[in-house]
Design a protein around this motif. Structure first.
Motif, PDB file in Angstrom:
ATOM      1  N   LEU B  66       0.860  -1.177   0.000  1.00 32.11           N
ATOM      2  CA  LEU B  66       0.000   0.000   0.000  1.00 32.11           C
ATOM      3  C   LEU B  66       0.904   1.236   0.000  1.00 32.11           C
ATOM      4  O   LEU B  66       1.744   1.372   0.882  1.00 32.11           O
ATOM      5  CB  LEU B  66      -0.870  -0.037   1.265  1.00 32.11           C
ATOM      6  N   PRO B  67       0.768   2.127  -1.009  1.00 31.58           N
ATOM      7  CA  PRO B  67       1.660   3.298  -1.061  1.00 31.58           C
ATOM      8  C   PRO B  67       1.580   4.097   0.242  1.00 31.58           C
ATOM      9  O   PRO B  67       0.511   4.188   0.840  1.00 31.58           O
ATOM     10  CB  PRO B  67       1.093   4.109  -2.228  1.00 31.58           C
ATOM     11  N   THR B  70      -0.984   6.777   0.663  1.00 27.80           N
ATOM     12  CA  THR B  70      -2.330   6.246   0.880  1.00 27.80           C
ATOM     13  C   THR B  70      -2.494   5.801   2.327  1.00 27.80           C
ATOM     14  O   THR B  70      -3.532   6.023   2.947  1.00 27.80           O
ATOM     15  CB  THR B  70      -2.596   5.062  -0.069  1.00 27.80           C
ATOM     16  N   LYS B  71      -1.442   5.188   2.853  1.00 33.55           N
ATOM     17  CA  LYS B  71      -1.486   4.743   4.244  1.00 33.55           C
ATOM     18  C   LYS B  71      -1.737   5.943   5.170  1.00 33.55           C
ATOM     19  O   LYS B  71      -2.569   5.887   6.070  1.00 33.55           O
ATOM     20  CB  LYS B  71      -0.176   4.035   4.604  1.00 33.55           C
ATOM     21  N   ARG B  73      -3.103   8.780   4.304  1.00 38.40           N
ATOM     22  CA  ARG B  73      -4.459   9.293   4.042  1.00 38.40           C
ATOM     23  C   ARG B  73      -5.472   8.482   4.845  1.00 38.40           C
ATOM     24  O   ARG B  73      -6.383   9.031   5.464  1.00 38.40           O
ATOM     25  CB  ARG B  73      -4.741   9.174   2.536  1.00 38.40           C
ATOM     26  N   ILE B  74      -5.297   7.155   4.833  1.00 42.23           N
ATOM     27  CA  ILE B  74      -6.247   6.304   5.553  1.00 42.23           C
ATOM     28  C   ILE B  74      -6.136   6.545   7.062  1.00 42.23           C
ATOM     29  O   ILE B  74      -7.142   6.653   7.764  1.00 42.23           O
ATOM     30  CB  ILE B  74      -6.021   4.808   5.224  1.00 42.23           C
ATOM     31  N   ALA B  75      -4.874   6.684   7.546  1.00 42.37           N
ATOM     32  CA  ALA B  75      -4.675   6.948   8.978  1.00 42.37           C
ATOM     33  C   ALA B  75      -5.397   8.234   9.379  1.00 42.37           C
ATOM     34  O   ALA B  75      -6.070   8.279  10.421  1.00 42.37           O
ATOM     35  CB  ALA B  75      -3.182   7.046   9.285  1.00 42.37           C
ATOM     36  N   ALA B  77      -7.952   9.583   7.861  1.00 43.55           N
ATOM     37  CA  ALA B  77      -9.399   9.348   7.763  1.00 43.55           C
ATOM     38  C   ALA B  77      -9.902   8.605   8.996  1.00 43.55           C
ATOM     39  O   ALA B  77     -10.990   8.889   9.498  1.00 43.55           O
ATOM     40  CB  ALA B  77      -9.716   8.560   6.495  1.00 43.55           C
ATOM     41  N   ILE B  78      -9.092   7.666   9.484  1.00 42.77           N
ATOM     42  CA  ILE B  78      -9.479   6.938  10.706  1.00 42.77           C
ATOM     43  C   ILE B  78      -9.593   7.920  11.866  1.00 42.77           C
ATOM     44  O   ILE B  78     -10.587   7.938  12.601  1.00 42.77           O
ATOM     45  CB  ILE B  78      -8.441   5.832  11.038  1.00 42.77           C
ATOM     46  N   GLU B  79      -8.584   8.808  12.006  1.00 44.97           N
ATOM     47  CA  GLU B  79      -8.596   9.812  13.075  1.00 44.97           C
ATOM     48  C   GLU B  79      -9.859  10.650  13.036  1.00 44.97           C
ATOM     49  O   GLU B  79     -10.549  10.833  14.028  1.00 44.97           O
ATOM     50  CB  GLU B  79      -7.371  10.737  12.956  1.00 44.97           C
ATOM     51  N   THR B  81     -12.656  10.076  11.674  1.00 46.69           N
ATOM     52  CA  THR B  81     -13.888   9.330  11.927  1.00 46.69           C
ATOM     53  C   THR B  81     -14.097   9.160  13.431  1.00 46.69           C
ATOM     54  O   THR B  81     -15.210   9.259  13.928  1.00 46.69           O
ATOM     55  CB  THR B  81     -13.824   7.931  11.279  1.00 46.69           C
ATOM     56  N   VAL B  82     -12.986   8.942  14.136  1.00 42.98           N
ATOM     57  CA  VAL B  82     -13.091   8.719  15.576  1.00 42.98           C
ATOM     58  C   VAL B  82     -13.509  10.001  16.294  1.00 42.98           C
ATOM     59  O   VAL B  82     -14.337   9.977  17.190  1.00 42.98           O
ATOM     60  CB  VAL B  82     -11.742   8.203  16.141  1.00 42.98           C
TER      61      VAL B  82
END
Lengths: 183, 83
Positions: B66-67, B70-71, B73-75, B77-79, B81-82
Motif C-alpha cells: 500500500l503506497p 495512501t497509508k 491518508r487512511i490513517a 481518515a481513521i482519526e 472518523t473517531v
C-alpha cells in the motif's frame, strides 16, 4: 478502537491492498476499497475478537470489492448493452461462419504461464478492452462471480451478459495473437 | 451442423454455464473435425488459467505494498472518523 485500527493498518494494510489489487487490477480502485474497509471497520460494532482481525477485515474488504465491481458495471449505459445480433456482427468470421483469420498454434512452452512477457501482454490486452466489456469481464473471469448473480445484480439479461463476455474474450484472444505471437 | 462462429459462441458460453447435452454433442463433433476451433477452445482455457495465476501472483507478491501516501491518508481518515 482508533489505536487498534492504526495497528491493523500497519499490520494488514499491505495484505488487504494486494488482495484487492489481485481482483480489481487497478491500483486506485484497490486503494479506495482498502480505505473504505478501514472506515467501515471502525464504525462496525461487530468485531468480537473471536476471529483474527485479518480474517474479519478481509471479509469486509470482499464486500467492498463486489460493491465496487457492481458500481463499475452499472455505469454501462443501457445503449451499450449488446444483443444477440451483436454476437454475429463481428470481424472474426466470414458470411459462411468460417474464421477469417484462423486461430494460430500458440505452441505454449511449459512455463509460458509463468513468463512475465506473456502475463504482461495479457494484462495490456485486458486493459485495452472497452470499459463496458472490461467491467463485466473482471466480474466474471477475474472475480469468478456466478453468472446468474451478475445478471440479477446488474439487471441485464443473460443474452446481454453472454454476448458481452464472448466479445471480451474474442478481443483479448485476438490481442494476444497480435501482441504476443506478433502475428 | 455448427459453423465456426456458432462453435466459438458455444465454447465461450460453456465457461459460464453448463451446456445442454445436445450442445455438448454438437461441440464435441465440431471440435473433432475443426482444428482451429479446437485451438480456440484451448486458448480460452489458457487465458482463464493465466488470469487466475496472475491474481495469485499479485496476492502473494510481498513487494507490492500500500503506497505510504495512501497509508497516511487512511490513517488521517481513521482519526477524523473517531473524532
Amino acid at each position: 478502537m482508533s489505536n487498534n485500527m492504526h495497528d491493523w493498518l500497519n499490520q494488514h494494510g499491505d495484505f488487504l491492498y494486494r488482495f484487492a489489487l489481485a481482483r480489481l487490477r487497478d491500483p486506485h480502485l484497490a486503494e479506495d476499497v482498502v480505505q473504505e474497509t478501514f472506515l467501515a471497520a471502525i464504525k462496525s460494532p461487530s468485531f468480537s475478537g473471536d476471529s483474527a482481525p485479518r480474517t474479519w477485515l478481509t471479509g469486509i474488504l470482499k464486500h467492498k470489492i463486489i460493491d465496487m465491481m457492481r458500481k463499475n458495471v452499472r455505469e454501462i449505459a443501457a445503449s451499450d448493452l449488446m444483443s444477440e445480433q451483436d454476437a454475429n456482427m463481428d470481424e472474426f468470421f466470414d458470411d459462411a461462419g468460417r474464421w477469417i483469420e484462423k486461430p494460430m498454434d500458440w505452441d505454449m512452452p511449459e512455463n509460458a504461464l509463468e513468463q512475465k512477457q506473456f502475463l504482461g501482454v495479457l494484462q495490456n490486452c485486458m486493459d485495452k478492452l472497452p470499459a463496458k466489456l472490461s467491467a463485466l469481464f473482471m466480474m466474471r473471469d477475474v472475480h469468478e462471480t456466478d453468472n446468474e448473480e451478475i445478471c440479477k445484480e446488474l439487471n441485464i439479461t443473460k443474452t446481454n451478459a453472454w454476448v458481452m463476455l464472448y466479445r471480451a474474450r474474442m478481443g483479448i484472444r485476438k490481442c494476444l495473437e497480435i501482441n504476443w505471437l506478433g502475428a | 451442423m455448427l459453423d465456426c462462429r456458432q462453435a466459438s459462441q458455444l465454447i465461450s458460453k460453456s465457461l459460464d454455464r453448463r451446456l445442454s447435452w445436445r450442445e455438448r454433442l454438437e461441440i464435441r463433433f465440431h471440435l473433432f473435425i475443426c482444428k482451429y476451433c479446437k485451438r480456440f477452445s484451448q486458448q480460452l482455457t489458457t487465458m482463464c488459467t493465466a488470469i487466475n495465476r496472475m491474481s495469485q501472483s499479485i496476492e502473494h507478491n510481498q513487494d507490492i505494498q500500500l503506497p505510504s501516501e495512501t497509508k497516511n491518508r487512511i490513517a488521517n481518515a481513521i482519526e477524523s472518523t473517531v473524532d
